[in-house]
Scaffold this active site. Structure first.
Site, PDB file in Angstrom:
ATOM      1  N   ASP A   8       0.807  -1.264  -0.080  1.00 51.13           N
ATOM      2  CA  ASP A   8      -0.001   0.113   0.085  1.00 51.13           C
ATOM      3  C   ASP A   8       0.733   1.215  -0.117  1.00 51.13           C
ATOM      4  O   ASP A   8       2.126   1.111  -0.170  1.00 51.13           O
ATOM      5  CB  ASP A   8      -1.105  -0.123   1.200  1.00 51.13           C
ATOM      6  CG  ASP A   8      -0.458   0.336   2.549  1.00 51.13           C
ATOM      7  OD1 ASP A   8       0.767   0.503   2.659  1.00 51.13           O
ATOM      8  OD2 ASP A   8      -1.169   0.330   3.564  1.00 51.13           O
ATOM      9  N   CYS A  65       2.156  -3.633   4.079  1.00 52.58           N
ATOM     10  CA  CYS A  65       1.594  -2.364   4.622  1.00 52.58           C
ATOM     11  C   CYS A  65       2.178  -1.791   5.729  1.00 52.58           C
ATOM     12  O   CYS A  65       3.525  -2.060   5.809  1.00 52.58           O
ATOM     13  CB  CYS A  65       0.240  -2.676   4.722  1.00 52.58           C
ATOM     14  SG  CYS A  65      -0.286  -3.829   6.087  1.00 52.58           S
ATOM     15  N   THR A  67       1.706  -2.095   8.853  1.00 51.77           N
ATOM     16  CA  THR A  67       2.074  -3.267  10.179  1.00 51.77           C
ATOM     17  C   THR A  67       2.197  -4.563   9.511  1.00 51.77           C
ATOM     18  O   THR A  67       2.501  -5.193  10.120  1.00 51.77           O
ATOM     19  CB  THR A  67       0.863  -3.184  11.075  1.00 51.77           C
ATOM     20  OG1 THR A  67      -0.384  -3.565  10.223  1.00 51.77           O
ATOM     21  CG2 THR A  67       0.579  -1.760  11.617  1.00 51.77           C
ATOM     22  N   HIS A  98       5.841 -25.523   7.390  1.00 49.70           N
ATOM     23  CA  HIS A  98       4.831 -26.188   8.116  1.00 49.70           C
ATOM     24  C   HIS A  98       3.560 -25.872   7.422  1.00 49.70           C
ATOM     25  O   HIS A  98       2.453 -26.730   7.518  1.00 49.70           O
ATOM     26  CB  HIS A  98       4.749 -25.495   9.710  1.00 49.70           C
ATOM     27  CG  HIS A  98       5.802 -26.181  10.625  1.00 49.70           C
ATOM     28  ND1 HIS A  98       5.861 -25.990  11.799  1.00 49.70           N
ATOM     29  CD2 HIS A  98       6.928 -26.743  10.245  1.00 49.70           C
ATOM     30  CE1 HIS A  98       7.165 -26.447  12.223  1.00 49.70           C
ATOM     31  NE2 HIS A  98       7.629 -27.127  11.339  1.00 49.70           N
ATOM     32  N   HIS A 134       1.740 -31.998   8.532  1.00 48.03           N
ATOM     33  CA  HIS A 134       1.479 -30.783   7.920  1.00 48.03           C
ATOM     34  C   HIS A 134       0.455 -30.920   6.658  1.00 48.03           C
ATOM     35  O   HIS A 134      -0.624 -29.895   6.711  1.00 48.03           O
ATOM     36  CB  HIS A 134       2.901 -30.317   7.450  1.00 48.03           C
ATOM     37  CG  HIS A 134       3.832 -30.194   8.785  1.00 48.03           C
ATOM     38  ND1 HIS A 134       3.651 -29.385   9.737  1.00 48.03           N
ATOM     39  CD2 HIS A 134       5.225 -30.301   8.591  1.00 48.03           C
ATOM     40  CE1 HIS A 134       4.921 -29.529  10.253  1.00 48.03           C
ATOM     41  NE2 HIS A 134       5.507 -30.050   9.976  1.00 48.03           N
TER      42      HIS A 134
HETATM   43  C1  RB5 Z   1      -2.432   2.704   6.352  1.00 48.76           C
HETATM   44  O1  RB5 Z   1      -2.231   3.664   6.846  1.00 48.76           O
HETATM   45  C2  RB5 Z   1      -2.219   1.635   7.426  1.00 48.76           C
HETATM   46  O2  RB5 Z   1      -3.671   1.432   8.219  1.00 48.76           O
HETATM   47  C3  RB5 Z   1      -2.033   0.354   6.599  1.00 48.76           C
HETATM   48  O3  RB5 Z   1      -0.615   0.293   5.998  1.00 48.76           O
HETATM   49  C4  RB5 Z   1      -1.841  -1.152   7.757  1.00 48.76           C
HETATM   50  O4  RB5 Z   1      -0.875  -0.810   8.837  1.00 48.76           O
HETATM   51  C5  RB5 Z   1      -2.885  -1.535   8.135  1.00 48.76           C
HETATM   52  O5  RB5 Z   1      -2.861  -2.660   8.667  1.00 48.76           O
END
Ligand code: RB5
Length: 148
Positions: A8, A65, A67, A98, A134
């Site tokens: 993203d 993304c 996180t 696994h 597995h």
């Molecule tokens: C985008 O701002 C953020 O929410 C996205 O990159 C991510 O961390 C969501 O899980």
């Protein structure tokens, strides 16, 4: 091996760094992510890379993304996708061994460029162990998908 990468808007820089790292290692990498910082929602990025794997355009995927969590949830909404969100290389290796995971996810706000390289190296260089237990558990995952 052909690898897909998606991201993203929050992960453009880390995507480019991982992409360069993989190309230097000789992987063919297809970029399915955004290249600008304009809002590009993680469900769309996760869906695009998942469909590319299911359509056999690429063998394995990398999804980034902020996180790693949102994009991994998006990937795991697709039947046949097993996406692992992690922040270290041991989980990346073990999820191939696994779970026969086909997407690795991590966060641009969470891991450094060096750690991201370690994670993708571990993920891409590890084969599925193909052990009976597995396979049984992966079959159970597929049955959960079918039932729900
Ligand atoms: C985008 O701002 C953020 O929410 C996205 O990159 C991510 O961390 C969501 O899980």
């Amino acid at each position: 091996m052909k690898v897909g990468i998606a991201n993203d808007h929050s992960a453009v820089e880390l995507k480019n760094s991982v992409l360069k790292h993989l190309q230097e290692k000789g992987y063919e990498v297809v970029n399915y992510g955004t290249d600008t910082t304009e809002a590009f929602d993680y469900p769309l990025a996760g869906s695009t890379i998942s469909k590319a794997i299911l359509n056999k355009e690429v063998d394995l995927g990398i999804a980034i993304c902020g996180t790693g969590v949102g994009i991994s949830i998006a990937c795991n909404k697709h039947k046949g996708i097993r996406a692992c969100c992690c922040s270290e290389a041991t989980s990346a290796r073990l999820t191939r061994e696994h779970n026969n995971s086909n997407v690795i996810c991590f966060g641009a706000r969470i891991v450094s460029t060096e750690l991201a390289n370690d994670i993708v190296d571990a993920f891409l260089s590890t084969p599925f162990s193909n052990g009976e237990r597995h396979n049984r558990r992966i079959q159970q995952l597929a049955e959960i998908e079918d039932r729900n």
